[in-house]
Design an enzyme around this catalytic site. Structure first.
Site, PDB file in Angstrom:
ATOM      1  N   GLY A  88      20.283  19.322  -0.844  1.00  0.00           N
ATOM      2  CA  GLY A  88      18.905  19.391  -0.359  1.00  0.00           C
ATOM      3  C   GLY A  88      18.101  18.159  -0.731  1.00  0.00           C
ATOM      4  O   GLY A  88      17.185  17.755  -0.010  1.00  0.00           O
ATOM      5  N   SER A  89      18.433  17.537  -1.839  1.00  0.00           N
ATOM      6  CA  SER A  89      17.745  16.305  -2.245  1.00  0.00           C
ATOM      7  C   SER A  89      18.324  15.111  -1.488  1.00  0.00           C
ATOM      8  O   SER A  89      17.596  14.195  -1.100  1.00  0.00           O
ATOM      9  CB  SER A  89      17.901  16.080  -3.754  1.00  0.00           C
ATOM     10  OG  SER A  89      17.327  17.150  -4.474  1.00  0.00           O
ATOM     11  N   SER A  91      16.567  14.060  -7.212  1.00  0.00           N
ATOM     12  CA  SER A  91      17.231  15.312  -7.586  1.00  0.00           C
ATOM     13  C   SER A  91      16.152  16.328  -7.916  1.00  0.00           C
ATOM     14  O   SER A  91      15.383  16.139  -8.863  1.00  0.00           O
ATOM     15  CB  SER A  91      18.127  15.116  -8.807  1.00  0.00           C
ATOM     16  OG  SER A  91      18.528  16.380  -9.306  1.00  0.00           O
ATOM     17  N   SER A 148      16.320  19.303  -9.225  1.00  0.00           N
ATOM     18  CA  SER A 148      16.441  19.873 -10.575  1.00  0.00           C
ATOM     19  C   SER A 148      16.331  18.800 -11.653  1.00  0.00           C
ATOM     20  O   SER A 148      15.975  19.086 -12.791  1.00  0.00           O
ATOM     21  CB  SER A 148      17.797  20.574 -10.728  1.00  0.00           C
ATOM     22  OG  SER A 148      18.838  19.616 -10.596  1.00  0.00           O
ATOM     23  N   THR A 171      21.370  17.037 -11.543  1.00  0.00           N
ATOM     24  CA  THR A 171      22.617  16.950 -10.768  1.00  0.00           C
ATOM     25  C   THR A 171      23.447  15.759 -11.256  1.00  0.00           C
ATOM     26  O   THR A 171      22.949  14.622 -11.325  1.00  0.00           O
ATOM     27  CB  THR A 171      22.277  16.841  -9.270  1.00  0.00           C
ATOM     28  OG1 THR A 171      21.619  18.059  -8.916  1.00  0.00           O
ATOM     29  CG2 THR A 171      23.507  16.674  -8.407  1.00  0.00           C
ATOM     30  N   ARG A 224      16.285  22.786  -1.543  1.00  0.00           N
ATOM     31  CA  ARG A 224      16.255  22.443  -0.113  1.00  0.00           C
ATOM     32  C   ARG A 224      14.910  22.744   0.534  1.00  0.00           C
ATOM     33  O   ARG A 224      14.563  22.147   1.553  1.00  0.00           O
ATOM     34  CB  ARG A 224      17.379  23.156   0.635  1.00  0.00           C
ATOM     35  CG  ARG A 224      17.427  24.651   0.390  1.00  0.00           C
ATOM     36  CD  ARG A 224      18.784  25.235   0.752  1.00  0.00           C
ATOM     37  NE  ARG A 224      18.946  26.641   0.358  1.00  0.00           N
ATOM     38  CZ  ARG A 224      19.223  27.040  -0.881  1.00  0.00           C
ATOM     39  NH1 ARG A 224      19.334  26.162  -1.855  1.00  0.00           N
ATOM     40  NH2 ARG A 224      19.373  28.318  -1.159  1.00  0.00           N
ATOM     41  N   GLU A 257      23.905  27.058   3.176  1.00  0.00           N
ATOM     42  CA  GLU A 257      23.359  27.511   1.895  1.00  0.00           C
ATOM     43  C   GLU A 257      22.571  28.817   2.008  1.00  0.00           C
ATOM     44  O   GLU A 257      22.657  29.665   1.137  1.00  0.00           O
ATOM     45  CB  GLU A 257      22.475  26.413   1.288  1.00  0.00           C
ATOM     46  CG  GLU A 257      23.258  25.171   0.928  1.00  0.00           C
ATOM     47  CD  GLU A 257      22.450  24.183   0.121  1.00  0.00           C
ATOM     48  OE1 GLU A 257      22.143  23.103   0.649  1.00  0.00           O
ATOM     49  OE2 GLU A 257      22.089  24.488  -1.027  1.00  0.00           O
ATOM     50  N   HIS A 301      33.393  10.911  22.478  1.00  0.00           N
ATOM     51  CA  HIS A 301      34.523  10.011  22.228  1.00  0.00           C
ATOM     52  C   HIS A 301      35.530  10.621  21.265  1.00  0.00           C
ATOM     53  O   HIS A 301      36.407   9.916  20.781  1.00  0.00           O
ATOM     54  CB  HIS A 301      33.998   8.666  21.720  1.00  0.00           C
ATOM     55  CG  HIS A 301      33.113   8.006  22.728  1.00  0.00           C
ATOM     56  ND1 HIS A 301      33.593   7.190  23.733  1.00  0.00           N
ATOM     57  CD2 HIS A 301      31.772   8.119  22.941  1.00  0.00           C
ATOM     58  CE1 HIS A 301      32.593   6.804  24.493  1.00  0.00           C
ATOM     59  NE2 HIS A 301      31.471   7.359  24.044  1.00  0.00           N
ATOM     60  N   LYS A 354      29.029  23.010 -10.035  1.00  0.00           N
ATOM     61  CA  LYS A 354      28.280  22.175 -10.984  1.00  0.00           C
ATOM     62  C   LYS A 354      28.841  22.302 -12.407  1.00  0.00           C
ATOM     63  O   LYS A 354      28.747  21.382 -13.208  1.00  0.00           O
ATOM     64  CB  LYS A 354      26.778  22.491 -10.928  1.00  0.00           C
ATOM     65  CG  LYS A 354      26.106  21.857  -9.690  1.00  0.00           C
ATOM     66  CD  LYS A 354      24.607  21.998  -9.659  1.00  0.00           C
ATOM     67  CE  LYS A 354      24.032  21.248  -8.462  1.00  0.00           C
ATOM     68  NZ  LYS A 354      22.603  21.380  -8.272  1.00  0.00           N
TER      69      LYS A 354
HETATM   70  O1  PA5 Z   1      19.433  23.043  -1.889  1.00  0.00           O
HETATM   71  C1  PA5 Z   1      20.168  23.199  -2.864  1.00  0.00           C
HETATM   72  O2  PA5 Z   1      20.023  24.123  -3.668  1.00  0.00           O
HETATM   73  C2  PA5 Z   1      21.304  22.211  -3.127  1.00  0.00           C
HETATM   74  O3  PA5 Z   1      21.724  21.610  -1.955  1.00  0.00           O
HETATM   75  C3  PA5 Z   1      20.829  21.171  -4.145  1.00  0.00           C
HETATM   76  O4  PA5 Z   1      19.822  20.381  -3.580  1.00  0.00           O
HETATM   77  C4  PA5 Z   1      22.017  20.306  -4.610  1.00  0.00           C
HETATM   78  O5  PA5 Z   1      22.958  21.089  -5.304  1.00  0.00           O
HETATM   79  C5  PA5 Z   1      21.563  19.185  -5.534  1.00  0.00           C
HETATM   80  O6  PA5 Z   1      20.734  19.680  -6.539  1.00  0.00           O
HETATM   81  P1  PA5 Z   1      19.357  18.947  -6.840  1.00  0.00           P
HETATM   82  O7  PA5 Z   1      18.583  18.970  -5.573  1.00  0.00           O
HETATM   83  O8  PA5 Z   1      18.719  19.742  -7.916  1.00  0.00           O
HETATM   84  O9  PA5 Z   1      19.731  17.563  -7.277  1.00  0.00           O
END
Ligand code: PA5
Length: 331
Positions: free
Chosen positions: A38-39, A82, A84, A87, A134, A214, A230, A321
């Site tokens: 998500g990041s 990130s 959190s 990561t 996300r 997710e 293609h 993780k």
């Molecule tokens: O959306 C989510 O929960 C994940 O895709 C996280 O974004 C991913 O695991 C990476 O973690 P973070 O965004 O805390 O760096």
């Protein structure tokens, strides 16, 4: 979880309230936008918008990995994103960026990255903590776009973001209703999902795939024309299963894109795949990308609800993780 997506208006407002800072003095050779999941998706949006901005002189690359490309060095700018702040892949990138003396900006809500960046005096933007990573897409993306605008590397201006706020206010209800409709159709069809689109909207397909992975816990295939024509197109001649449905995302203002997608749909129709369409709204690409991402994000949550699944939980990512600590080690 729906409320996190409906809260995108507040995310825009918060971003506007701190627009203008931090401001850097830099003329980068390359801008690298790094992060995972998500990041990491933030980079896809920024690279798309930069690529479409007339006369933009700075290449934007997206790094979803634990290593910086070898060519990134002292004259470049790296965004370390990130949600959190913990990561592992992103922490490896951060360490590498610092070791190479690259201008680094951190975007996070918490964790190691917040503490470390604050301790070292590295520019960082703290986004709202306590939501799913996300769903913080808009705040993280606008944080990076803010730094670029404040540093004379503008891709999106403050005025564009004010317009985006008003646009979201006008279209939020409509996006929500459309998302509910789409989720119901996908649920009723109960077939594997392909997200199909035309360039330059691949970012919506990538983001959409991640959201359905997710939130709804399903695998998704992405088809993006003209590249699709293609390779993938041949794969559709003899698929192992014909149990597919298509979510087609289109920009009604893009005449060539619409024609390319129309051709694509003839192939799906020949196969008997049901097609669900999303026509993007918005007066510029930023608004269109946000609208499409909002509809798909909400649809993926609604699909999870229809399936009796918790959209918030990502058990397998938590498991990974833990495992990756052994694989990559501490940065
Ligand atoms: O959306 C989510 O929960 C994940 O895709 C996280 O974004 C991913 O695991 C990476 O973690 P973070 O965004 O805390 O760096």
């Amino acid at each position: 979880m729906e409320e996190y997506y409906l809260g995108w208006i507040e995310q825009v407002e918060k971003s506007l309230s701190r627009w203008g800072e931090p401001s850097l003095i830099i003329t980068p050779r390359v801008i690298a936008v790094t992060g995972m999941g998500g990041s990491g998706c933030v980079g896809d949006y920024i690279a798309t918008l930069a690529g479409l901005k007339h006369g933009y002189r700075y290449p934007v690359i997206v790094v979803k990995n634990y290593r910086l490309p070898s060519y990134i060095g002292g004259n470049d700018l790296v965004f370390v994103i990130s949600y959190s702040g913990n990561t592992l892949e992103t922490r490896h990138i951060y360490r590498e960026a610092l070791e190479r003396g690259v201008e680094t900006v951190v975007i996070t809500s918490n964790g190691f990255l917040e503490e470390d960046a604050a301790g070292r005096g590295i520019p960082y933007i703290k986004v709202t903590p306590g939501i799913a990573p996300r769903t913080a897409l808009l705040e993280m993306m606008l944080a990076a776009l803010n730094v670029l605008d404040s540093s004379n590397l503008t891709i999106v201006s403050k005025e564009d973001v004010i317009k985006l706020k008003n646009f979201l206010k006008e279209t939020m209800r409509d996006a929500y209703n459309l998302a509910v409709e789409i989720a119901e159709k996908i649920y009723r069809n109960s077939k594997n999902l392909v997200i199909a689109t035309h360039s330059p909207l691949e970012v919506i397909a990538i983001r959409g795939k991640n959201e359905f992975n997710e939130n709804s816990k399903i695998p998704v295939k992405i088809d993006v024309t003209p590249e699709w024509a293609h390779n993938d197109i041949v794969g559709w001649e003899k698929p192992l299963t014909t149990d597919w449905q298509v979510l087609a995302v289109k920009d009604p203002d893009d005449t060539r894109g619409m024609k390319l997608l129309e051709f694509m749909e003839t192939i799906y129709r020949d196969k008997g795949f049901p097609i669900i369409e999303i026509e993007l709204k918005g007066s510029n690409m930023l608004e269109k990308l946000v609208y499409g991402s909002l509809v798909i994000g909400l649809a993926s949550v609604k699909l999870a609800r229809l399936r009796g699944i918790d959209p918030l939980k990502t058990t397998s990512i938590t498991r990974y993780k833990e495992a990756v600590k052994e694989i990559l080690g501490e940065p």
